[in-house]
Design a protein around this motif. Structure first.
Motif, PDB file in Angstrom:
ATOM      1  N   SER A 120       0.809  -1.220   0.000  1.00 28.32           N
ATOM      2  CA  SER A 120       0.000   0.000   0.000  1.00 28.32           C
ATOM      3  C   SER A 120       0.842   1.270   0.000  1.00 28.32           C
ATOM      4  N   ALA A 121       2.173   1.144   0.155  1.00 29.42           N
ATOM      5  CA  ALA A 121       3.042   2.314   0.256  1.00 29.42           C
ATOM      6  C   ALA A 121       3.798   2.545  -1.044  1.00 29.42           C
ATOM      7  N   GLY A 122       4.221   3.770  -1.260  1.00 32.42           N
ATOM      8  CA  GLY A 122       5.048   4.092  -2.409  1.00 32.42           C
ATOM      9  C   GLY A 122       6.416   3.462  -2.260  1.00 32.42           C
ATOM     10  N   LEU A 123       7.071   3.206  -3.393  1.00 37.49           N
ATOM     11  CA  LEU A 123       8.343   2.503  -3.351  1.00 37.49           C
ATOM     12  C   LEU A 123       9.429   3.306  -2.634  1.00 37.49           C
ATOM     13  N   ASP A 124       9.255   4.630  -2.582  1.00 41.79           N
ATOM     14  CA  ASP A 124      10.241   5.461  -1.893  1.00 41.79           C
ATOM     15  C   ASP A 124       9.946   5.598  -0.399  1.00 41.79           C
ATOM     16  N   SER A 125       8.948   4.849   0.087  1.00 42.70           N
ATOM     17  CA  SER A 125       8.596   4.897   1.507  1.00 42.70           C
ATOM     18  C   SER A 125       9.656   4.184   2.349  1.00 42.70           C
ATOM     19  N   GLU A 126       9.681   4.521   3.626  1.00 46.60           N
ATOM     20  CA  GLU A 126      10.608   3.868   4.551  1.00 46.60           C
ATOM     21  C   GLU A 126      10.222   2.394   4.698  1.00 46.60           C
ATOM     22  N   PRO A 127      11.153   1.465   4.459  1.00 47.00           N
ATOM     23  CA  PRO A 127      10.808   0.043   4.585  1.00 47.00           C
ATOM     24  C   PRO A 127      10.579  -0.367   6.036  1.00 47.00           C
ATOM     25  N   VAL A 128       9.805  -1.401   6.197  1.00 47.73           N
ATOM     26  CA  VAL A 128       9.522  -1.978   7.519  1.00 47.73           C
ATOM     27  C   VAL A 128      10.397  -3.216   7.684  1.00 47.73           C
ATOM     28  N   ARG A 129      11.063  -3.340   8.822  1.00 50.03           N
ATOM     29  CA  ARG A 129      11.911  -4.514   9.049  1.00 50.03           C
ATOM     30  C   ARG A 129      11.110  -5.596   9.771  1.00 50.03           C
ATOM     31  N   VAL A 130      11.131  -6.800   9.210  1.00 45.17           N
ATOM     32  CA  VAL A 130      10.444  -7.936   9.829  1.00 45.17           C
ATOM     33  C   VAL A 130      11.449  -9.063  10.032  1.00 45.17           C
ATOM     34  N   VAL A 131      11.227  -9.852  11.071  1.00 48.40           N
ATOM     35  CA  VAL A 131      12.071 -11.012  11.368  1.00 48.40           C
ATOM     36  C   VAL A 131      11.177 -12.249  11.349  1.00 48.40           C
ATOM     37  N   ILE A 132      11.598 -13.249  10.573  1.00 42.00           N
ATOM     38  CA  ILE A 132      10.803 -14.479  10.443  1.00 42.00           C
ATOM     39  C   ILE A 132      11.700 -15.674  10.751  1.00 42.00           C
ATOM     40  N   THR A 133      11.182 -16.613  11.527  1.00 40.14           N
ATOM     41  CA  THR A 133      11.900 -17.851  11.807  1.00 40.14           C
ATOM     42  C   THR A 133      11.542 -18.882  10.747  1.00 40.14           C
ATOM     43  N   ARG A 134      12.537 -19.342  10.044  1.00 41.96           N
ATOM     44  CA  ARG A 134      12.305 -20.301   8.963  1.00 41.96           C
ATOM     45  C   ARG A 134      11.829 -21.643   9.513  1.00 41.96           C
ATOM     46  N   ASP A 135      11.116 -22.356   8.661  1.00 39.87           N
ATOM     47  CA  ASP A 135      10.614 -23.670   9.055  1.00 39.87           C
ATOM     48  C   ASP A 135      10.462 -24.500   7.792  1.00 39.87           C
ATOM     49  N   LYS A 136      10.152 -25.765   7.948  1.00 35.63           N
ATOM     50  CA  LYS A 136       9.863 -26.620   6.798  1.00 35.63           C
ATOM     51  C   LYS A 136       8.479 -26.270   6.285  1.00 35.63           C
ATOM     52  N   VAL A 137       8.374 -26.058   4.985  1.00 32.37           N
ATOM     53  CA  VAL A 137       7.124 -25.616   4.379  1.00 32.37           C
ATOM     54  C   VAL A 137       6.634 -26.695   3.420  1.00 32.37           C
ATOM     55  N   ARG A 138       5.412 -27.099   3.607  1.00 34.37           N
ATOM     56  CA  ARG A 138       4.773 -28.067   2.702  1.00 34.37           C
ATOM     57  C   ARG A 138       3.960 -27.287   1.678  1.00 34.37           C
ATOM     58  N   LEU A 139       4.156 -27.600   0.430  1.00 35.53           N
ATOM     59  CA  LEU A 139       3.509 -26.856  -0.653  1.00 35.53           C
ATOM     60  C   LEU A 139       2.183 -27.517  -1.009  1.00 35.53           C
ATOM     61  N   GLU A 140       1.185 -27.242  -0.200  1.00 31.58           N
ATOM     62  CA  GLU A 140      -0.092 -27.939  -0.310  1.00 31.58           C
ATOM     63  C   GLU A 140      -0.820 -27.637  -1.618  1.00 31.58           C
ATOM     64  N   ASP A 141      -0.581 -26.468  -2.208  1.00 32.59           N
ATOM     65  CA  ASP A 141      -1.318 -26.137  -3.422  1.00 32.59           C
ATOM     66  C   ASP A 141      -0.920 -27.014  -4.593  1.00 32.59           C
ATOM     67  N   GLN A 142       0.224 -27.710  -4.495  1.00 33.66           N
ATOM     68  CA  GLN A 142       0.652 -28.608  -5.554  1.00 33.66           C
ATOM     69  C   GLN A 142       0.423 -30.073  -5.197  1.00 33.66           C
ATOM     70  N   ALA A 143      -0.246 -30.316  -4.080  1.00 35.60           N
ATOM     71  CA  ALA A 143      -0.526 -31.675  -3.633  1.00 35.60           C
ATOM     72  C   ALA A 143      -1.914 -32.115  -4.110  1.00 35.60           C
ATOM     73  N   ALA A 144      -2.220 -33.393  -3.892  1.00 33.60           N
ATOM     74  CA  ALA A 144      -3.514 -33.945  -4.296  1.00 33.60           C
ATOM     75  C   ALA A 144      -4.653 -33.243  -3.558  1.00 33.60           C
ATOM     76  N   LYS A 145      -5.752 -33.027  -4.278  1.00 40.51           N
ATOM     77  CA  LYS A 145      -6.941 -32.377  -3.701  1.00 40.51           C
ATOM     78  C   LYS A 145      -8.177 -33.181  -4.103  1.00 40.51           C
ATOM     79  N   SER A 146      -9.266 -32.989  -3.383  1.00 44.97           N
ATOM     80  CA  SER A 146     -10.472 -33.750  -3.700  1.00 44.97           C
ATOM     81  C   SER A 146     -11.722 -32.892  -3.585  1.00 44.97           C
ATOM     82  N   LYS A 147     -12.785 -33.359  -4.242  1.00 41.86           N
ATOM     83  CA  LYS A 147     -14.118 -32.775  -4.127  1.00 41.86           C
ATOM     84  C   LYS A 147     -15.114 -33.836  -4.574  1.00 41.86           C
ATOM     85  N   VAL A 148     -16.381 -33.581  -4.350  1.00 39.12           N
ATOM     86  CA  VAL A 148     -17.424 -34.534  -4.722  1.00 39.12           C
ATOM     87  C   VAL A 148     -18.414 -33.846  -5.657  1.00 39.12           C
TER      88      VAL A 148
END
Length: 747
Positions: free
Chosen positions: A344-372
């Motif tokens: 939502s901010a202009g590219l020349d805006s002051e950036p926000v610093r965030v810290v994230i702890t990495r983890d194992k990520v499962r890519l569910e959108d590429q896994a099997a899915k079902s419906k009826v």
């Protein structure tokens, strides 16, 4: 403008395309090319410094690849690396660089011809300077063409009242005689780009700005290519000359390939996309660290990356996207700092610093899915409920399986869980949707078949020396013994063909759709670092064709593919897409069958099913519209030119818009499911990295909810078969002689 060059499509693929290490795990490699990610212009960035030849490690890698591909102990179809193969490598390398013949002239090619029969010696010796020399001129020619294209934007060439044509398909065209011929080609290309944006409602000033940036981006794409990219492209010209599915991966691309097979990675759980010279968040992976932290959102732009909780922050503006991904990805439980400019901010805006702890990520959108799906009953019969399982790939976390990690990703395990859920829901039948499933793990194809058959051979594998090994399901019992159909199309390849062909050979279920791709070869991933014995990953991997597979009945799927029991109109012609389009593909053949149960013989009801299908789709508007669209698509695909007359193009565009609008109105009148994309313009004139990321991602998600008449009809065909067999005991006994073991079709 002229389509992205094959080199860029090959090298600048999405680095989050997601594949764990598999030193020698047997697999049936995916045929689909990974989705390219455009690397945008880096303001003030310097081009990568290209060496004149390979590094010492690359020279060694070239020799190791030569040793593999010329040795029958490894390669299924070894070929001597001689002058004849050198000429083929030369041709493929030029195609990889300039397949559209839009940069080099005939004079350039004449200058390269001295290398035509010398590339074999270059690879054997590891002295690959010819490949780098050709690339150096390629980069120079790209810069020249881009300067010309950007200059054209300032000229008065944008009158579209004439009858000119843009000849965009140049694969079979001769090389341009001189720069004057290329100038004319690019002039027409630029005019076509301008006209597309004009038809989309853009003003001249905005069009010029958009195209100028687009062309600058293309130049910077090539400027950012590094020595490892040139090396991989050149070496793949060699591997692809052996057969279509043998490939070389640098250490980095090998890591990405393995991640995509495992459907998991260690990182923050965000899909990234380059936009201009900034890497932005396209999508947050549900359940991943970024999602749980809530500190990132689609459209946010990453401008700097730091490791740990303190220390240096690296400015990543203008970086290649794979280099940014490498910085963000990291071991589980480690921390990464990101400087982010919110969407939502202009590219020349002051950036926000965030810290994230990495983890194992499962890519569910590429896994099997079902419906009826609910299918109306025939006559007074009650409606049938048909479960659908969509399987986009035969994925497996090879490393997780090797370490006996209890929650490793596996297509078979995921499908088995979905079948348990469907049993609880009381579905009458199951359709396994393998459309556009390009393959994956051979073990997964075998084990998935075992969910539907009670022990028996699934695939015969013939090695280069002629030895045939039979691989099958040894586990007693099945996960689903009820009615089954498999939906395939031309994009169903490799492991998909093993599964569909085995189900067909066993008479275990119906195969519905289009002829499949026709890839009947098996690849192993061979780690080149195993021989020198070093601890570092220095030499990369080879996806090597080691065998050909055959179905239990003895037929190969190579070239011919699997022919469905009930066929839908072909959406893509076999001369345009599939194994048969490769000039060095192995031919179809067959070997002796191996004993296996035949649960059923559907030939007795295929005629009736086809008549019911034909009658039903004649009154199915969505199916008829799909058929019309296929015919229109194939007609357009056959063309090699497009008109540059604005009035003509506007009539075509208006007709297309009116057709979509009319269809949506008809859906509303008849109470049919609406198409969420029906009123969105088919052509906005933009490339992927020029669109609003949030809106484009939302449109991509909306596409998943579009009406799918082929899936609906496949479920209806399966429901027809259930009805026929349930109401005619004699017919049921004829079709399903082992019905007590084949499943309860007639219950």
């Amino acid at each position: 403008m002229i389509a992205k060059t094959p080199l860029l499509a090959l090298l600048l693929t999405a680095p989050l395309a997601l594949l764990a290490r598999a030193d020698n795990a047997p697999m049936v490699a995916p045929t689909a090319v990974e989705t390219p990610v455009t690397v945008a212009r880096a303001s003030g960035s310097k081009p990568a410094v290209l060496p004149s030849g390979p590094t010492a490690d690359q020279a060694t890698a070239a020799k190791l690849v030569y040793g593999l591909l010329s040795d029958s102990r490894y390669a299924y179809r070894p070929q001597p690396l001689d002058d004849a193969l050198s000429a083929d490598i030369y041709k493929r390398y030029l195609e990889a660089l300039d397949g559209g013949k839009q940069f080099f002239t005939a004079a350039d090619i004449a200058g390269f011809d001295r290398y035509k029969t010398r590339l074999d010696d270059a690879i054997k010796s590891g002295k690959l300077e010819p490949g780098y020399a050709i690339f150096a001129l390629y980069r120079q020619r790209v810069n020249e063409r881009i300067r010309h294209a950007r200059g054209l934007l300032k000229q008065d060439i944008f009158d579209f009242s004439g009858d000119e044509q843009f000849h965009y398909d140049r694969k079979k065209a001769p090389w341009a005689e001189d720069t004057a011929e290329l100038d004319e080609l690019w002039k027409q290309s630029v005019r076509n780009d301008w006209l597309r944006l004009k038809l989309a409602g853009k003003e001249s000033k905005d069009i010029a700005k958009t195209l100028d940036k687009r062309y600058a981006n293309l130049a910077d794409n090539v400027a950012q290519l590094e020595g490892q990219d040139v090396f991989q492209t050149f070496l793949n010209s060699y591997t692809n000359a052996i057969d279509p599915h043998t490939s070389y991966f640098t250490p980095r691309s090998a890591e990405n390939f393995n991640l995509s097979m495992s459907l998991s990675l260690e990182g923050i759980g965000a899909v990234l996309q380059k936009q201009d010279d900034i890497v932005a968040i396209r999508e947050i992976v549900p359940g991943g660290p970024a999602d749980k932290s809530g500190v990132l959102a689609p459209g946010d732009r990453v401008v700097a990356v730091g490791q740990g909780t303190s220390g240096n922050m690296e400015d990543v503006i203008g970086w290649r996207i794979d280099n940014v991904v490498e910085k963000i990805r990291g071991p589980k439980d480690s921390k990464v700092r990101l400087d982010v400019v919110p969407a939502s901010a202009g590219l020349d805006s002051e950036p926000v610093r965030v810290v994230i702890t990495r983890d194992k990520v499962r890519l569910e959108d590429q896994a099997a899915k079902s419906k009826v799906l609910e299918i109306p009953g025939i006559g007074d019969a009650p409606a049938k409920h048909v479960g659908v399982i969509e399987l986009p790939g035969f994925y497996q976390d090879f490393e997780g399986r090797r370490l006996n990690n209890g929650d490793y990703a596996s297509a078979t395990r995921d499908v088995a869980k979905l079948l348990v859920d469907m049993k609880k829901q009381g579905v009458d039948g199951v359709v396994l949707d393998l459309r556009n499933n390009g393959g994956g793990s051979l073990n997964e194809a075998i084990e998935l078949t075992g969910l539907f058959i009670d022990q028996g051979p699934v695939v015969q594998v013939r090695e280069s020396g002629g030895r045939v090994t039979v691989n099958g399901d040894d586990e007693p019992g099945v996960a689903w013994d009820g009615p089954l159909a498999v939906l395939v199309n031309r994009g169903s390849a490799s492991a998909s063909e093993i599964f569909a062909g085995a189900i067909q050979d066993y008479g275990r279920g119906l195969v519905i759709g289009e002829n499949t791709f026709g890839k009947g070869t098996v690849q192993n991933l061979v780690d080149l670092d195993r021989w020198p014995g070093g601890e570092e990953e220095r030499f990369g991997q080879v996806k090597l064709t080691v065998a050909q597979f055959f179905l239990p009945g003895g037929s190969s799927t190579q070239n011919k593919g699997v022919v469905p029991d009930i066929q839908f109109p072909a959406s893509v012609d076999a001369t345009e897409y599939g194994e048969s389009t490769y000039d060095n593909a192995l031919p179809w053949t067959r070997i002796a069958a191996v004993p296996h149960k035949v649960y059923g013989d559907f030939s007795h009801i295929l005629g009736t099913l086809d008549k019911l299908h034909t009658a039903r789709v004649a009154n199915n508007l969505e199916f008829q519209w799909w058929r019309e669209d296929v015919a229109r698509f194939r007609e357009e695909s056959a063309k090699t030119t497009i008109s540059l007359n604005e009035a003509e193009r506007r009539r075509e565009r208006d007709a297309s818009e009116a057709r979509r609008k009319k269809r949506q109105e008809t859906r509303e009148e008849l109470g049919l499911a609406l198409d969420p994309l029906a009123l969105i313009s088919a052509d906005d004139g933009l490339t992927a990295n020029e669109r609003d990321i949030v809106q484009d991602a939302a449109r991509e998600k909306a596409a998943e909810d579009r009406p799918d008449p082929l899936l609906q009809e496949s479920a209806a065909i399966l429901a027809d078969a259930i009805h026929l067999l349930a109401n005619d005991r004699k017919l049921s006994a004829l079709v399903l002689p082992i019905s007590t073991r084949a499943g309860h079709w007639a219950d």
